[in-house]
Design a protein around this motif. Sequence first.
Motif, PDB file in Angstrom:
ATOM      1  N   THR A 120       0.838  -1.208   0.000  1.00 10.60           N
ATOM      2  CA  THR A 120       0.000   0.000   0.000  1.00 10.60           C
ATOM      3  C   THR A 120       0.871   1.257   0.000  1.00 10.60           C
ATOM      4  O   THR A 120       0.608   2.196  -0.751  1.00 10.60           O
ATOM      5  N   MET A 121       1.921   1.256   0.810  1.00 12.95           N
ATOM      6  CA  MET A 121       2.816   2.421   0.887  1.00 12.95           C
ATOM      7  C   MET A 121       3.490   2.713  -0.451  1.00 12.95           C
ATOM      8  O   MET A 121       3.777   3.868  -0.769  1.00 12.95           O
ATOM      9  N   HIS A 122       3.731   1.667  -1.242  1.00 15.08           N
ATOM     10  CA  HIS A 122       4.445   1.830  -2.505  1.00 15.08           C
ATOM     11  C   HIS A 122       3.532   1.742  -3.726  1.00 15.08           C
ATOM     12  O   HIS A 122       4.017   1.628  -4.851  1.00 15.08           O
ATOM     13  N   GLY A 123       2.224   1.749  -3.499  1.00 14.87           N
ATOM     14  CA  GLY A 123       1.283   1.757  -4.613  1.00 14.87           C
ATOM     15  C   GLY A 123       1.230   0.456  -5.386  1.00 14.87           C
ATOM     16  O   GLY A 123       0.938   0.452  -6.576  1.00 14.87           O
ATOM     17  N   VAL A 124       1.522  -0.657  -4.718  1.00  9.20           N
ATOM     18  CA  VAL A 124       1.501  -1.969  -5.360  1.00  9.20           C
ATOM     19  C   VAL A 124       0.223  -2.684  -4.954  1.00  9.20           C
ATOM     20  O   VAL A 124      -0.094  -2.774  -3.772  1.00  9.20           O
TER      21      VAL A 124
END
Length: 98
Positions: A59-63
């Motif tokens: 979630t933090m890295h947009g995956v």
Amino acid sequence: MSSSCFLVLPAGKKSSVYSNAWTLADIRLLRELARQGLTLGSIARRLRRSESAVRNKATMHGVSVQARPQGATAESAGQSGAPGVAGKGIDIDVRATD
């Protein structure tokens, strides 16, 4: 006589019994495994981390990571009709975003 014990660490280094910081290689592997369509559980096992840790980092890295195999229904995943992860109403998509 009183004795004191001091732990001297290099500058910027934190002392932690369970230091399992994410490396750039870990994040790259997370992206690649998500791109390949592996499930959240499979990715977590491969990275030797909890599903929660993998979900949060993704979630933090947009995956986007899938919670269960594509085409699996709640019934076949053993969730007796309850949507999402463990019946908590959470659905996680498969595709990695770049």
